[in-house]
Structure formats: C-alpha cells, structure tokens
Write a protein that holds these residues in place. Structure first.
Motif, short mmCIF file in Angstrom:
data_model
loop_
_atom_site.label_atom_id
_atom_site.label_comp_id
_atom_site.label_asym_id
_atom_site.label_seq_id
_atom_site.Cartn_x
_atom_site.Cartn_y
_atom_site.Cartn_z
N PHE A 284 -28.16 -32.60 -5.06
CA PHE A 284 -27.54 -33.88 -4.72
C PHE A 284 -28.02 -34.28 -3.33
CE2 PHE A 284 -24.61 -31.79 -7.63
CZ PHE A 284 -24.36 -32.78 -8.57
N ILE B 91 -19.43 -36.38 -6.32
CA ILE B 91 -20.19 -35.14 -6.59
C ILE B 91 -19.27 -34.06 -7.14
CG2 ILE B 91 -21.46 -33.25 -5.47
CD1 ILE B 91 -22.63 -35.35 -3.55
N THR C 58 -30.12 -37.38 -7.68
CA THR C 58 -29.86 -36.08 -8.32
C THR C 58 -31.13 -35.57 -8.98
OG1 THR C 58 -29.11 -37.16 -10.35
CG2 THR C 58 -27.44 -36.57 -8.73
#
Length: 902
Positions: A71, A86, A156
């Motif tokens: 991330f 997240i 991502t």
C-alpha cells in the motif's frame, strides 16, 4: 500417376493426419509451463531443503509461498482516512482467506513488532505479508489478491519472488506470440526476395510449420505424461530454431532443385537428385544440430535440460523435409518458382570467393587479422552475470512496480528477505535454546550488510531489553537501593528511640488505687442498704411528735409498707450497681497489671532495639556493597546475556512470538534476515553462502549442536541457481562440443578440420558475448548479461553455426575431384556455397531478431548475441578455414611436381 508422386501423396496425407492429431491432443501449454516449467533446483541444495522445512512448518501455513501486498501513497504520508480504508481492506482479506488463497497473514497493525517491520520510516508505504497456498496456481491467486487489495486513495500492488516468476512466464508467452508472427512474416519476405517467387516461401513455411506443430505437441505430451524437461524458453527456442534452420535447409534443397531443373531434368528426376545431393548435406547438418541439442539431456540443471525439446523438433523437421518437400517439388516442378523463369544454379559469391582467395594466399596474416579484431573483445569480456529475474520484466508490470516501490521506501531486501531455519531433534521453547537463538540473532545483526534480524526472541527486529540480564540487574539494583533507603530510615529511628516508662508505671499505680476505691464503695453500699428504711421511719415519727401530730399505728404501718416497697426497689438498683462496680474494679485492676507488664516489656525492647541498630548498621554496609557490585555488573559485558523468566516464557505475549518463529512441534526455529542490498546481487549471494557455514560453526558445543541449518528465500535460491548454472554450463558445454566434434570427424573424415570449425565457432561465441554486453549497456540500460544468456547463446551459435561450416566442408569434399589443390578446392567451395550461407545467416538472424519485441531481456540479449555471432561467422568461416587448410595442406613445390610428372 507416377509411383514416386503416389508415394509422396501418401506422405502428404499422413502428415495431414498427424498435424490434426497433434492439434487435437495438444495439452494446455500455459498450464504446463506454469506447473512444470519453472526452474528446478536439485533437492539437496540449501534453498530446497529450507523449502521442505517450510512446507512442514505447521501453524496452518505449510505448503505455502510468500507474497507481499504493498500500500503506497506516493511520497506523501498515509493519512488517517487512508489508514482506515487500508485496515478495512486487510480485514476483508483476513475474513475471506480461503477465497483469496491465503493461509496466513501478517499486517502492520497486528502488534508493535509488525508496525516497526512493515511500515516504512517515511510513513508512505505499508506492507502486508501473506502466505499463499500452493494448491492453486500463482496466477489465479495473484489475480484474486490484486482485486482484493484495491483500496480507494492509495496505490496497491502484489509482489513476491514466485509472483514475479509467474509474470515472467506470462510475459514470455506473450513475447513468443509476437515472435511467431514476426518470424513468419520476415521469413516470407526474405524468401520472396531470394527466390523471386511467392510460392516457394509459402511451401517452405508450410513444411516448417508442420514440423513445429507436430514436434511441439510431442514435447508437451511428453511433459504431461513423463515429466519431460520444460521451461519458459522451450517453446520460443523451438520456434526460432525450427523456423531458422528449417528455412536454411529449404533454401539449400530448393536451390539444388533449381540447379537440377536447369540441367534439363524432369521434375521427378530433379526432385530425386536434389534430395540425394542436398539431402545428404541437410542430413549431416541436421544430425550435428540434433546431437548438439540432444546432449543437453545430460545436463543436471532443469533449464538447460529443457532445450532438449529442440532436439525433438529437429528430428521431426528432418523427417518432414525429406518426406513432405518432395511432394511439392515433384508435383509442381518449375511452377514452384513462379513467376521466376531463371533456373540456373547459384552463381559464385564474390565476397566469400575474395575472402577465401586472399586468406589462402596470406594464411598467417589472415589468421592474425582475425585475432587482432576478436581478441580485444574476448579479453575484455568478464563473466559477471545478472541473476535478478526482475530485470526480465518491464517496469510497467504491476509486480515489478510493487518491488520497486518496496525497494524505494524500505531496504532493497525487505520484499525478499532470507529465512534461516535451524532444525533440532528436541524442542526449542526453553531458556537454553532461546538463549542460543538470541545469541545468533545478535551476532547476525552486527554483520555488515544485514539491515534487520527478527527471531523468536527479537520479533520486532530489535532486542527486547527486559529479557537481558543487564536490564534485569538494573531493575534489581533500583529495588535494592529502595530497600537500602528504607533500612536506613529504620536504623535511624532505632538509634533515636528512647522509651520513658515512668508514666506507664504511674498509670498502673493509679489504676490499682481506683480499683481499691471502687471496692470500698461497694462494701459501704452493701452494709447500709438493709437498715436504711427503718431509720427513715423513726426519724419521721420524731419529727411528727415534735410537731404535736404523731402518726397513728395505722399511719406508721402504711408509711412503713411504702418505705419497705421503696427499699426493695433500691435494693435491686444497688445490686446492679454493685455488679457494675465490681466489673470496673476488675478491669481497672487488669489495666494496672497490663500497664505494668508493658512497661517491663518496653524496657526489654529498648535494650533489643539498641542491639538491632547495631545489626542494621552492618546490613546497611552490606547493602551498599551489594549495590555497588550490581551497578558494576550491570555495566559489564557479562550482563549482555539473554535470560527469559518462566513467567515470561508462558505469557500470552511471548506465545505469539513462539507461534511466528517456532514450528508447530517447537523443533524448528527460523530467523528472518533482511539485507541492505539487492537480494539478487553477487554480494548478497556471497553473504548468504557464508551465513550457513558461520551458523553451523557458532552452534557447535551448544544445545543446538547437530541441528540442520538451511537458508531459504530469493537470495538463497538465486545463489543455488548461480552455483548450479555455472558448474553445469561448463560440463554441458564440454559434452556438447565433444558430441559435435565426433559428428564432424565422421562428416569431414578428418581429425583436424573439426578443431578448425569448432575453434572458429568459439571465437565467434566469446566475441559476440562481449559485443552483446556493450550493446546491452548502450541501448538497453543493462550493463550485465542475464545469467542464462551465455548458455543459450552458446547452444544456438555452436549448434546452428556448425551448419554453415558443414555446408562449406561438404562442397569442399564434392570439389575434391575437380580442383587440383586443397587451397583451390576450398576457394571454389566458398564461392559456390557463400550465397547460401549468407542467405541462411540472414534468415536465422532475422528469426532471432523476432525475439526482440518480446520485451524479455534474456531473449533480447540472446538474439543480439546470435546475430552478432552470425555476422562474425560470415567473415571468419571463409577466412580461418581457408587459411588453416592452406597451412595444413601446403601445395607441393615445383620440383616435386616435376619429379611426379617424370
């Protein structure tokens, strides 16, 4: 229908059936390559031993491979809002592990240790480590994880060693598809130019295509049924080799066919004679190529063995060329060259004729010239190779982007750490074993090149201070100081205490007196209570008489009765009062007695306290000395020892660390090491190689002595690949060269000529590698060659380049009856075969050039190496072979000729 045509019509039908069956029974190549085409390292190598240990690790994560979810918020810190999203994504993956193929997951927010390890220092990037099942294909798991990891507002990626390798496989497959189309178009164009006809190129592509489809189906079925060697490169090299040399052989065959037609022969006889003359050369050349690739079956390394599939293709190609081509030649005749009407054989090639002529006349200068041009390149070449499979992928590939992101915001080794496994025959969840593991962890962390070390005693990558004697001594020392301070206060109070017992003695005397007084009162009240009523009645009568009103007898009786009743009540009250007074007297007497005893005891205690004060003085001095000793011990090296109390060992917090770093049976410990350098670099490989020996030496004589030590991870795998590839390359090359040399000795019927041919090929090979490296650095931005480029370049150049030498030497033998001297013989052969060789080199070079759009670095570098090598061979074959034959077979002197004539 002539018998010949009827025979080869049957061949056409047979091949048509074979092609249909090949297509019908062709397995799914993509799945085969994914399942069985990955590089296989011998099971006794340390990376594979480590993998077996990991497969049996337990805790629900056995038989898994590692992946990393990344991330990233660019160069900006991840915000609180992004962090919430997240966390939601991570929780979703945890809740649906089976769906995504995840068997274990470690996230940054799991605990303090994971926060330190999985969040970058600049707070821009977070990692989630996942253990991915091997029961599903890496490609499907990768696809599912990519979808699951998508989080609004952040970038991502999903990356990891096996995922990168799978992406490499996919990229190679896409590259092969481009190569097949480009190679076919290129060959078609070149053949149209060479033959000035569209029909011959189509027939040539058809026959080569048949050989490719059939051989590919055979190889893939052998892989599926018998575990035949396979790699990402098997199919692509079958394409370029079969289309390359197949077209070369067709050029040779059709040129001979055209030459036979030019002599006035009918199409059937021309076919028979062309097959006989050119077919012999094709058979010899194809056999040498077949031997070259077949010897690769003797290699130990799977990726080298996989090239043996080309040998299958060459065998099928040779059969197709001599059974299918004759049908088209015999049925179409001259029409196969439509619209060209020129049926003369190939003319002399002035370029090769010139090179051969001058080299024959000036043999030594020609050899020196070749060496002057090639030796500087060969001398400058250093066999330093790149073992990073990541360079094979373009930066646009998501897994590659993820890897680059991790390397940018963490250390280069974070995405691909090394894992040290220590497998013992007894459990390791005890103080002694943990002490040794911690000692190893500390030693590793101090080594140059290692960024972090995480183990069961250091789960966060940093030592836990509370588990070391120094910290424990500091705590104990602080408590000792507090106790010492309290002792000093007691001692001070003891020394300053002086009890005055006089007041207590006075209290005792007063209490005794009070008790006596109370008893007197009780006695008086008891004696007066019975006569008190009679006295009152007499006094009353006296007063009434004095008042001259005496009471009558009746009145006296009434008053007496009243007084008697009142006396009874008074008697009852007095009885109660006497009882209370008695109790007070008794208690007061007790107080007096106890106070007296207390005074006596206090005098004795005062004496004892004085003696205790003297003892406290001694204890105080001893505590001070102990504190000084503990302070010195705390600051000494002896205090840098690991010690885990039993209470901590059984604690819930430490159990989590045990679950992460000890196997389910507690007999295997792992230590995770993150290097501060590229895990695929030579320096990283050297460091990992040394680690195993260092650890084995360090555990000798300890509770871990005799344990099996193995190191897993990308660096270990790369190191094993490096060692196996290096040793097997030399071994395989020798076998291949010996096999081809034996074939050449049979073909040329000479002992020296095979050495000349192979010497020329090796010069071209080493020179081409050096030039390829320069071109790669200048145009591809890669200063080193990939680790398998030298091997595949060697195989292609030696196995395929030998064809051109055989073409030349077969013509050389053919002209032995025509030319008077070997020098004229080789010159004549060079002039005749030069055009064929140059055309064949262009075809083969163009076929390899079709690998460049693939985007796969190894294929691009191999293509450059082969093309450069072919160019070198085009110049060096006529020069070196002609010069060496001139030196080997000198022309007889004039006198010798005259003597012979006489």
């Amino acid at each position: 229908m002539p018998k010949f045509i009827k025979k080869y019509t049957g061949s056409l039908i047979a091949w048509l059936v074979v092609v249909i069956l090949s297509v019908v029974f062709l397995p799914n190549m993509s799945n085969l390559v994914a399942q069985k085409g990955q590089t296989k390292i011998p099971s006794n190598s340390q990376s594979q031993i480590a993998q077996k240990i990991q497969d049996n690790w337990g805790h629900g994560i056995g038989n898994t491979t590692d992946a990393v979810i990344v991330f990233n918020n660019g160069n900006q810190k991840i915000t609180a809002e992004q962090q919430t999203k997240i966390n939601d994504t991570i929780q979703k993956i945890k809740d649906n592990k089976d769906k995504y193929g995840v068997k274990g997951i470690t996230a940054p927010m799991d605990n303090d240790a994971t926060k330190k390890q999985l969040i970058s220092k600049d707070k821009t990037t977070e990692l989630v480590q996942v253990h991915v099942t091997k029961s599903r294909s890496i490609q499907s798991v990768n696809t599912d994880l990519q979808k699951a990891a998508k989080t609004t507002g952040v970038k991502t990626y999903v990356t990891g060693g096996d995922i990168l390798n799978d992406d490499f496989r996919v990229s190679t497959e896409k590259g092969i598809q481009k190569t097949e189309v480009i190679a076919a178009v290129f060959i078609l164009i070149v053949l149209i130019i060479v033959f000035r006809s569209p029909i011959v190129p189509l027939v040539s592509l058809l026959t080569v295509g048949v050989s490719f489809i059939v051989s590919l189906s055979i190889v893939m079925n052998l892989v599926q049924a018998f575990g035949f060697p396979l790699s990402n490169f098997t199919r692509v090299f079958m394409v370029v080799v079969l289309f390359g040399i197949g077209t070369d052989y067709n050029i040779l065959l059709y040129n001979q066919f055209k030459e036979e037609l030019s002599r006035g022969k009918d199409k059937i006889q021309a076919t028979i004679d062309a097959r006989k003359v050119a077919g012999k050369t094709i058979l010899y050349s194809g056999t040498s190529v077949l031997i070259g690739f077949a010897t690769l079956a003797l290699a130990k390394f799977s990726i080298y063995q996989s090239a043996v599939g080309v040998a299958v293709g060459v065998a099928v190609l040779l059969v197709v060329l001599v059974t299918l081509n004759p049908f088209f030649m015999a049925t179409m005749g001259k029409h196969i060259f439509w619209p060209s009407k020129n049926f003369a054989g190939e003319g002399e090639n002035k370029f090769w004729s010139f090179l051969s002529n001058k080299s024959g006349k000036f043999a030594i200068p020609a050899i020196v010239l070749v060496l002057l041009v090639t030796v500087p390149f060969m001398a400058s070449y250093k066999n330093k190779l790149n073992y990073d499979n990541g360079v094979e992928l373009q930066n646009s590939v998501p897994a590659k982007q993820g890897l680059l992101t991790v390397q940018k915001h963490f250390s280069k080794g974070t995405a691909e750490p090394s894992t040290i496994y220590i497998k013992s025959d007894h459990k390791l969840d005890n103080e002694k074993a943990l002490n040794e593991i911690d000692r190893l962890s500390q030693q590793l962390s101090k080594q140059k090149g290692i960024k972090t070390v995480a183990s069961v005693t250091q789960p966060s990558g940093m030592p836990i201070n509370q588990l070391y004697v120094s910290d424990q001594l500091s705590t104990l020392n602080a408590k000792m100081k507090t106790a010492n301070k309290g002792l000093k206060q007691i001692n001070s109070g003891a020394k300053g205490s002086s009890f005055n017992t006089t007041p207590l003695q006075d209290i005792a005397t007063s209490a005794t007196n009070i008790g006596q007084y109370l008893r007197n009162i009780q006695s008086i009240s008891s004696s007066t209570s019975s006569s008190n009523g009679k006295q009152v009645l007499e006094q009353l009568q006296k007063q009434m008489v004095a008042a001259k009103q005496p009471l009558s007898q009746t009145q006296l009786q009434i008053v007496g009765a009243l007084l008697q009743q009142s006396s009874a009540k008074q008697q009852s009250v007095m009885t109660q009062l006497q009882s209370q007074l008695q109790a007070i007297a008794s208690n007061t007497q007790g107080i007096g007695n106890n106070t007296q005893a207390l005074a006596t005891q206090l005098k004795e205690t005062q004496t004892k306290l004085k003696k205790a004060s003297e003892g406290l003085d001694k204890i105080d001095k001893g505590m001070g000395t102990a504190n000084d000793y503990l302070a010195q011990l705390t600051n000494s090296k002896a205090a840098d020892q690991f010690y885990i109390p039993a209470s901590v060992l059984k604690s819930k917090t430490f159990k989590q660390s045990v679950a992460n770093y000890l196997s389910s049976d507690k007999k295997v410990a792992k230590i995770t090491v993150v290097l501060d350098k590229d895990p695929n670099s030579e320096a990283a490989m050297n460091q990992v190689d040394k680690l195993q020996t260092q650890i084995q030496d360090n555990i000798k004589g300890t509770t871990l002595d005799g344990s099996q030590v193995a190191i897993g991870g990308q660096t270990s795998t790369t190191s094993d690949t490096h060692h196996i590839a290096s040793s097997d390359f030399f071994r395989t090359a020798v076998i291949m060269v010996v096999g081809i040399m034996i074939a050449l000795m049979i073909i040329t019927r000479s002992v020296l000529q095979p050495f000349y041919i192979l010497g020329t090929l090796i010069i071209a090979y080493v020179t081409s590698l050096s030039i390829t490296k320069l071109i790669s650095a200048a145009f591809l931005g890669q200063k080193t060659l990939t680790w398998n480029t030298p091997f595949f370049t060697f195989v292609m150049l030696i196995a395929l380049g030998v064809d051109y030498s055989i073409f030349l030497m077969m013509k050389y033998r053919e002209f032995g009856k025509v030319d008077s001297t070997p020098a004229k013989q080789i010159e004549h052969a060079s002039s005749v075969i030069g055009t064929v060789v140059i055309s064949a080199a262009i075809i083969l070079g163009g076929t390899f050039a079709a690998l460049m759009p693939s985007g796969v670095l190894t294929l691009i570098q191999v293509a450059i190496g082969v093309i450069v090598g072919l160019i070198i061979l085009v110049f060096t074959i006529p020069m070196l072979i002609s010069a060496l034959i001139k030196l080997t077979y000198p022309e007889p002197s004039t006198d010798s000729k005259q003597d012979k004539q006489e």
